[in-house]
Design an enzyme around this catalytic site. Sequence first.
Site, PDB file in Angstrom:
ATOM      1  N   ARG A  59       0.860  -1.192   0.000  1.00 40.90           N
ATOM      2  CA  ARG A  59       0.000   0.000   0.000  1.00 40.90           C
ATOM      3  C   ARG A  59       0.890   1.233   0.000  1.00 40.90           C
ATOM      4  NH1 ARG A  59      -2.691   4.096   0.027  1.00 40.90           N
ATOM      5  NH2 ARG A  59      -4.884   4.266   0.676  1.00 40.90           N
ATOM      6  N   GLU A  67     -11.233   4.640  -6.026  1.00 39.24           N
ATOM      7  CA  GLU A  67     -11.571   3.225  -6.049  1.00 39.24           C
ATOM      8  C   GLU A  67     -11.881   2.788  -7.480  1.00 39.24           C
ATOM      9  OE1 GLU A  67     -11.387   1.206  -3.442  1.00 39.24           O
ATOM     10  OE2 GLU A  67     -10.740   2.864  -2.176  1.00 39.24           O
ATOM     11  N   ARG A 103      -0.872  -5.390   4.718  1.00 40.28           N
ATOM     12  CA  ARG A 103      -0.159  -4.903   3.539  1.00 40.28           C
ATOM     13  C   ARG A 103       1.093  -4.131   3.949  1.00 40.28           C
ATOM     14  NH1 ARG A 103      -5.112  -1.800   0.695  1.00 40.28           N
ATOM     15  NH2 ARG A 103      -5.047  -0.868   2.774  1.00 40.28           N
TER      16      ARG A 103
END
Length: 213
Positions: A59, A67, A103
């Site tokens: 990330r 998105e 992540r």
Amino acid sequence: MLNSHTLSRGAALITMALVLSLTAFLSTAAERLDATVVNVIDGDTLSISTTGCQDCRVRLLEIDAPESDQPYGDQSRAALIELTGGAGARIELATDGRDRYGRILATVYRDGVNLNAEMIRRGAAHVYERYSDSPVLLELQDEAKEDERGLWNLEEADRKKPWEWRHAGVSPPDWDAIADKVAEMLTLFVDVIAELIGSLIEWLQAFESDPAA
């Protein structure tokens, strides 16, 4: 002769260059990893392969991209594919731990270019206000807005911040529907129990009248 606006802008650019240099220097304190891009998930998330970690999610720190189901989501992903070089390309990560989803949090570099900052400069992502107050990123974002780059060229209604978009997509519970469903299940349960009890009573009555049965 240079006017005050030109001098101010020049001073701002020099300051930004100095801050970027300092940021690059300080980031050496973070763990550095060489990695290979496996896939670009969206405008702020990668899948990478590196020593001891195959197909791991990364990330990008301090930015939040639209998105995939949001306006400019596809273009944001395309921008990160271009910047990283896509699947098989070599990149460098300056990592800073992991998020709650496991992540790897990182600033991503390719050929010395800070891709997190470049996504902001291109207008392909927002500065993630909750997790960043970087004056460099905010300045880059202001310039992208002023020049209407990337998502800043969209209509204002289509420029919703990703964290607001995600929040808007979470509908509150329909408590009336839930209550109706619970009542329906309880009624069914009571009916089944009543039927079982009735059958049991009939069997007991038959047994008492004819014990030999």
